[in-house]
Design a protein around this motif. Structure first.
Motif, PDB file in Angstrom:
ATOM      1  N   MET A  94      65.887 -43.962  22.787  1.00 59.03           N
ATOM      2  CA  MET A  94      64.513 -44.430  22.903  1.00 59.03           C
ATOM      3  C   MET A  94      64.370 -45.877  23.354  1.00 59.03           C
ATOM      4  O   MET A  94      63.278 -46.310  23.699  1.00 59.03           O
ATOM      5  N   MET A  95      65.460 -46.622  23.366  1.00 59.14           N
ATOM      6  CA  MET A  95      65.386 -47.960  23.966  1.00 59.14           C
ATOM      7  C   MET A  95      66.783 -48.382  24.363  1.00 59.14           C
ATOM      8  O   MET A  95      67.562 -48.853  23.574  1.00 59.14           O
ATOM      9  N   GLY A  96      67.085 -48.160  25.641  1.00 64.05           N
ATOM     10  CA  GLY A  96      68.421 -48.415  26.165  1.00 64.05           C
ATOM     11  C   GLY A  96      68.508 -49.615  27.077  1.00 64.05           C
ATOM     12  O   GLY A  96      69.487 -49.771  27.803  1.00 64.05           O
ATOM     13  N   GLN A  97      67.444 -50.443  27.071  1.00 64.81           N
ATOM     14  CA  GLN A  97      67.458 -51.715  27.809  1.00 64.81           C
ATOM     15  C   GLN A  97      67.615 -51.527  29.311  1.00 64.81           C
ATOM     16  O   GLN A  97      67.000 -50.653  29.887  1.00 64.81           O
ATOM     17  N   ALA A  98      68.453 -52.328  29.965  1.00 63.27           N
ATOM     18  CA  ALA A  98      68.453 -52.446  31.427  1.00 63.27           C
ATOM     19  C   ALA A  98      69.040 -51.223  32.126  1.00 63.27           C
ATOM     20  O   ALA A  98      69.880 -50.511  31.570  1.00 63.27           O
ATOM     21  N   SER A  99      68.606 -51.002  33.359  1.00 62.26           N
ATOM     22  CA  SER A  99      69.147 -49.906  34.171  1.00 62.26           C
ATOM     23  C   SER A  99      69.882 -50.400  35.415  1.00 62.26           C
ATOM     24  O   SER A  99      70.734 -49.680  35.947  1.00 62.26           O
ATOM     25  N   LEU A 100      69.598 -51.616  35.895  1.00 62.96           N
ATOM     26  CA  LEU A 100      70.237 -52.121  37.109  1.00 62.96           C
ATOM     27  C   LEU A 100      71.759 -52.124  36.979  1.00 62.96           C
ATOM     28  O   LEU A 100      72.489 -51.889  37.946  1.00 62.96           O
ATOM     29  N   VAL A 101      72.254 -52.358  35.769  1.00 57.76           N
ATOM     30  CA  VAL A 101      73.690 -52.416  35.523  1.00 57.76           C
ATOM     31  C   VAL A 101      74.379 -51.108  35.906  1.00 57.76           C
ATOM     32  O   VAL A 101      75.578 -51.092  36.193  1.00 57.76           O
ATOM     33  N   LEU A 102      73.646 -50.012  35.953  1.00 58.19           N
ATOM     34  CA  LEU A 102      74.240 -48.729  36.334  1.00 58.19           C
ATOM     35  C   LEU A 102      74.782 -48.752  37.755  1.00 58.19           C
ATOM     36  O   LEU A 102      75.713 -48.003  38.078  1.00 58.19           O
ATOM     37  N   THR A 119      69.689 -39.259  28.683  1.00 53.03           N
ATOM     38  CA  THR A 119      68.469 -39.925  29.158  1.00 53.03           C
ATOM     39  C   THR A 119      68.213 -41.145  28.290  1.00 53.03           C
ATOM     40  O   THR A 119      68.393 -41.084  27.068  1.00 53.03           O
ATOM     41  N   TYR A 120      67.788 -42.243  28.905  1.00 51.07           N
ATOM     42  CA  TYR A 120      67.357 -43.374  28.078  1.00 51.07           C
ATOM     43  C   TYR A 120      66.151 -44.066  28.676  1.00 51.07           C
ATOM     44  O   TYR A 120      65.904 -44.001  29.877  1.00 51.07           O
ATOM     45  N   LEU A 121      65.390 -44.706  27.790  1.00 50.38           N
ATOM     46  CA  LEU A 121      64.219 -45.489  28.183  1.00 50.38           C
ATOM     47  C   LEU A 121      64.649 -46.917  28.443  1.00 50.38           C
ATOM     48  O   LEU A 121      65.230 -47.568  27.574  1.00 50.38           O
ATOM     49  N   SER A 122      64.364 -47.406  29.633  1.00 50.02           N
ATOM     50  CA  SER A 122      64.730 -48.763  30.018  1.00 50.02           C
ATOM     51  C   SER A 122      63.526 -49.685  29.888  1.00 50.02           C
ATOM     52  O   SER A 122      62.436 -49.361  30.343  1.00 50.02           O
ATOM     53  N   GLU A 160      68.358 -44.784  43.596  1.00 51.55           N
ATOM     54  CA  GLU A 160      68.662 -43.450  44.096  1.00 51.55           C
ATOM     55  C   GLU A 160      69.624 -43.500  45.273  1.00 51.55           C
ATOM     56  O   GLU A 160      70.429 -42.572  45.464  1.00 51.55           O
ATOM     57  N   ARG A 161      69.592 -44.571  46.036  1.00 54.47           N
ATOM     58  CA  ARG A 161      70.528 -44.710  47.153  1.00 54.47           C
ATOM     59  C   ARG A 161      71.969 -44.810  46.669  1.00 54.47           C
ATOM     60  O   ARG A 161      72.878 -44.248  47.269  1.00 54.47           O
ATOM     61  N   TYR A 162      72.160 -45.502  45.561  1.00 57.48           N
ATOM     62  CA  TYR A 162      73.513 -45.674  45.027  1.00 57.48           C
ATOM     63  C   TYR A 162      73.927 -44.526  44.115  1.00 57.48           C
ATOM     64  O   TYR A 162      75.111 -44.211  44.015  1.00 57.48           O
ATOM     65  N   GLY A 163      72.987 -43.911  43.441  1.00 54.71           N
ATOM     66  CA  GLY A 163      73.286 -42.807  42.543  1.00 54.71           C
ATOM     67  C   GLY A 163      73.689 -43.276  41.159  1.00 54.71           C
ATOM     68  O   GLY A 163      74.357 -44.299  40.996  1.00 54.71           O
ATOM     69  N   ILE A 164      73.268 -42.514  40.155  1.00 56.60           N
ATOM     70  CA  ILE A 164      73.558 -42.852  38.757  1.00 56.60           C
ATOM     71  C   ILE A 164      73.955 -41.574  38.020  1.00 56.60           C
ATOM     72  O   ILE A 164      73.516 -40.480  38.377  1.00 56.60           O
ATOM     73  N   PRO A 165      74.771 -41.682  36.962  1.00 57.41           N
ATOM     74  CA  PRO A 165      75.229 -40.482  36.256  1.00 57.41           C
ATOM     75  C   PRO A 165      74.347 -40.062  35.078  1.00 57.41           C
ATOM     76  O   PRO A 165      74.659 -39.089  34.408  1.00 57.41           O
ATOM     77  N   ILE A 166      73.273 -40.787  34.813  1.00 57.42           N
ATOM     78  CA  ILE A 166      72.456 -40.558  33.623  1.00 57.42           C
ATOM     79  C   ILE A 166      70.992 -40.680  34.014  1.00 57.42           C
ATOM     80  O   ILE A 166      70.646 -41.384  34.972  1.00 57.42           O
ATOM     81  N   ASN A 167      70.119 -39.972  33.323  1.00 61.41           N
ATOM     82  CA  ASN A 167      68.682 -40.068  33.581  1.00 61.41           C
ATOM     83  C   ASN A 167      68.117 -41.334  32.945  1.00 61.41           C
ATOM     84  O   ASN A 167      68.513 -41.709  31.843  1.00 61.41           O
ATOM     85  N   VAL A 168      67.171 -41.961  33.647  1.00 60.07           N
ATOM     86  CA  VAL A 168      66.539 -43.158  33.105  1.00 60.07           C
ATOM     87  C   VAL A 168      65.026 -43.068  33.274  1.00 60.07           C
ATOM     88  O   VAL A 168      64.524 -42.688  34.332  1.00 60.07           O
ATOM     89  N   VAL A 169      64.326 -43.400  32.209  1.00 57.54           N
ATOM     90  CA  VAL A 169      62.873 -43.509  32.190  1.00 57.54           C
ATOM     91  C   VAL A 169      62.539 -44.995  32.084  1.00 57.54           C
ATOM     92  O   VAL A 169      63.250 -45.739  31.410  1.00 57.54           O
ATOM     93  N   HIS A 170      61.495 -45.443  32.736  1.00 58.90           N
ATOM     94  CA  HIS A 170      61.155 -46.866  32.729  1.00 58.90           C
ATOM     95  C   HIS A 170      59.737 -47.109  32.216  1.00 58.90           C
ATOM     96  O   HIS A 170      58.841 -46.283  32.412  1.00 58.90           O
ATOM     97  N   ASP A 171      59.573 -48.255  31.570  1.00 54.62           N
ATOM     98  CA  ASP A 171      58.232 -48.715  31.232  1.00 54.62           C
ATOM     99  C   ASP A 171      57.984 -50.055  31.915  1.00 54.62           C
ATOM    100  O   ASP A 171      58.881 -50.639  32.522  1.00 54.62           O
ATOM    101  N   MET A 436      62.841 -41.836  15.387  1.00 56.44           N
ATOM    102  CA  MET A 436      63.846 -41.441  16.372  1.00 56.44           C
ATOM    103  C   MET A 436      65.003 -42.440  16.359  1.00 56.44           C
ATOM    104  O   MET A 436      65.092 -43.283  15.469  1.00 56.44           O
ATOM    105  N   ILE A 437      65.872 -42.377  17.365  1.00 58.68           N
ATOM    106  CA  ILE A 437      67.060 -43.213  17.413  1.00 58.68           C
ATOM    107  C   ILE A 437      67.091 -43.998  18.720  1.00 58.68           C
ATOM    108  O   ILE A 437      66.707 -43.495  19.772  1.00 58.68           O
ATOM    109  N   ASP A 438      67.562 -45.235  18.643  1.00 55.68           N
ATOM    110  CA  ASP A 438      67.810 -46.009  19.859  1.00 55.68           C
ATOM    111  C   ASP A 438      69.130 -46.751  19.729  1.00 55.68           C
ATOM    112  O   ASP A 438      69.678 -46.892  18.638  1.00 55.68           O
ATOM    113  N   THR A 439      69.639 -47.215  20.862  1.00 59.27           N
ATOM    114  CA  THR A 439      70.808 -48.094  20.856  1.00 59.27           C
ATOM    115  C   THR A 439      70.399 -49.556  20.900  1.00 59.27           C
ATOM    116  O   THR A 439      71.172 -50.426  20.498  1.00 59.27           O
ATOM    117  N   ASP A 440      69.182 -49.837  21.429  1.00 58.42           N
ATOM    118  CA  ASP A 440      68.747 -51.217  21.663  1.00 58.42           C
ATOM    119  C   ASP A 440      69.825 -51.973  22.429  1.00 58.42           C
ATOM    120  O   ASP A 440      70.120 -53.134  22.134  1.00 58.42           O
TER     121      ASP A 440
END
Length: 562
Positions: A94-102, A119-122, A160-171, A436-440
């Protein structure tokens, strides 16, 4: 005979509800005329609803679960014998922080995948978009390609051009919006500036964000008024968005902070989700029960409000947060430049030691620098301080703990894990059905860091290994519900989070007796979790018989109307 579960396409899908991700395969011929791509046999299916396990097989074709039940004799391109292991929906952070690092550090994704997260929320207060020349003054470079973007549609295209192995949702981070329009200082927006901020939120929501988020203990977010947050959240509400919040206080004033969050949700007409709920500081530990009761009362009264936690009693924070946020009102750099003054240090020390009326982390750790573990520091700081307490770091730096503290704050970028919580409040949270659970934590490459909070590598397996299997605080079926369907629905995902026909094939296969977190505070903070045998993201294996694959089937999941 195996119990058939989830035979029909869920009603929400058939009705064309608001979804995230790809369209389902309604136009395909009946599943009975096709072999499966993958058939998982002899599974103990924990379907994510909280109901009892069912002995069943699971058939997958493309990116969808096509059948669940007794599939004996059915053909498949590949069969996997679960041998009685659990098959559950992929976990949702529920809160996985940044996605650019992927894409800038691809091995980092393993830290989440090894936990069974699909899946994580960024985003928290900051977010990948919007951006400006000032906020993206040092754009990332990959293989000579300088990456620049302003809005989410451009950012998503890059990912999407580079591709990622996990789903990410953004706010849309309202800290980010504030930085773009107002900078980092303590100022209130003019009516014209507020309209600019609202336009940025609207742009993000139209690009597919699931809501807005705040981190209200950090500058410059702390300078935002309740009225400002209502106005911006209301824009997200026009698109069915959620208000996600790291509240203004997580200690002595946690109840007041919850009330503010509820006021924002009610004023903006949006659901509320509280990040990493806690009652920090020993004197405040009893407030956790009251906090949960306050949320439950709001839910009973008809408000849509939920929360999450991470399963550790140390939190993670920047060391600079141990000083009152008002000192950063003219900008962080301006304040840090003054910290060499001995007289100022003396005044600040007195304030930290005596003033309890703010989020005073020094008092939360019992006024003991031994309870503040350093997990990262900039290159300008002696690396010997990492994985040591501030008190121990003082010995490395050849000074006393208070001067070590001020020196480290002035260096900037020092992260710490204060010992601030107790296990009882975690148990109470697990007993609340809306938590719920998050990693923060952002995805982390062990080769890129010297240490971190172990939640980055172990939060989800720890829930099962400790709180289910060891402590018995929560059942396995309920833990899976918290980590799957409950989280998926909070994020607007109607086609993920349960094991049933028609749902996206995000699946995790594990033995509850072997699933465990290995990361610990200190030198072993970056050890990967163990026990995820197979992990599917959109029907593709990203972990195959315990081995990480090179597949990049992850998607940038957008809120879309169907």
């Amino acid at each position: 005979m195996k119990t058939a579960i989830g035979k029909a396409l869920p009603a929400a899908l058939a009705a064309g509800a608001v979804l995230l991700a790809a369209a389902c395969t309604d136009a395909d011929p009946p599943v009975d005329t096709y072999p499966f791509d993958i058939l998982i046999t002899d599974a103990r299916v924990i379907d994510g609803t909280g109901g009892p396990p069912a002995d069943a097989d699971v058939g997958v074709r493309g990116d969808r679960i096509m059948a669940v039940g007794d599939l004996s004799g059915r053909e498949a391109a590949r069969s996997i014998d679960a041998a009685g292991r659990v098959v559950a929906p992929g976990f949702v952070d529920m809160m996985g922080q940044a996605s650019l690092v992927l894409i800038t550090d691809p091995p980092s994704a393993e830290s989440k995948l090894r936990q069974g997260i699909t899946t994580y929320l960024s985003g928290e207060g900051s977010s990948a978009a919007p951006q400006s020349e000032a906020t993206l003054s040092n754009p990332p470079v990959i293989d000579g390609d300088t990456l620049r973007w302003r809005r989410y549609s451009e950012y998503f295209a890059i990912m999407e051009r580079y591709g990622i192995p996990i789903n990410v949702v953004h706010d849309v981070g309202l800290t980010q919006v504030r930085r773009v329009v107002l900078g980092n200082e303590d100022i209130a927006p003019t009516p014209e500036q507020l309209e600019q901020m609202k336009a940025l939120v609207r742009e993000g929501m139209e690009d597919g964000a699931v809501g807005v988020s705040t981190s209200l203990i950090y500058p410059p977010a702390i300078y935002a008024s309740t009225e400002e947050l209502i106005a911006l959240s209301a824009v997200a509400g026009e698109y069915g968005g959620v208000y996600f919040t790291h509240m203004r206080n997580e200690s002595h004033a946690v109840l007041e902070a919850i009330r503010e969050a509820l006021t924002i949700g009610e004023g903006a007409g949006v659901p509320v989700h509280i990040y990493h709920l806690k009652a920090a500081g020993q004197r405040n530990w009893p407030l956790m029960d009251e906090a949960l009761a306050l949320i439950d009362s709001a839910r009973t009264a008809g408000m849509d409000v939920t929360a999450d936690i991470y399963p550790y009693i140390r939190n993670g924070i920047g060391l600079g947060s141990f000083l009152h946020p008002r000192h950063y009102a003219r900008g962080t750099g301006t304040f840090l430049a003054t910290l060499g003054d001995p007289d100022l240090r003396a005044r600040l020390r007195e304030e930290v030691e005596t003033d309890p009326d703010w989020e005073n982390w020094y008092q939360h750790v019992g006024m003991d620098w031994n309870n503040v573990l350093i997990v990262s520091a900039p290159a300008s700081v002696d690396p010997g301080v990492v994985n040591r307490s501030v008190a121990e770091a003082a010995e490395v730096l050849g000074t006393d703990p208070w001067n070590a503290f001020f020196d480290l704050v002035q260096a900037g970028g020092v992260s710490v894990n204060p010992l601030s919580m107790n296990e009882e409040q975690k148990w109470a949270a697990f007993r609340a059905p809306f938590v719920m659970i998050d990693t923060d934590a952002s995805p982390v490459n062990p080769a890129s860091v010297s240490s971190t909070h172990p939640r980055a590598f172990g939060a989800f397996p720890r829930v099962i290994a400790k709180y289910v299997m060891e402590d018995g605080v929560i059942t396995l079926e309920e833990a899976v519900r918290r980590m799957t369907s409950l989280a998926a629905r909070r994020l607007g995902m109607q086609d993920r989070g349960t094991v049933e026909a028609g749902m996206a094939a995000d699946l995790v296969v594990f033995d509850p007796g072997r699933l465990r977190d290995r990361a610990e505070f200190g030198a072993n903070a970056t050890l990967q979790s163990e026990g995820v045998d197979y992990l599917f993201v959109n029907g593709e294996l990203v972990i195959d018989d315990g081995e990480l694959t090179d597949a990049k089937p992850g998607r940038l999941l957008r809120r879309t109307d169907r």
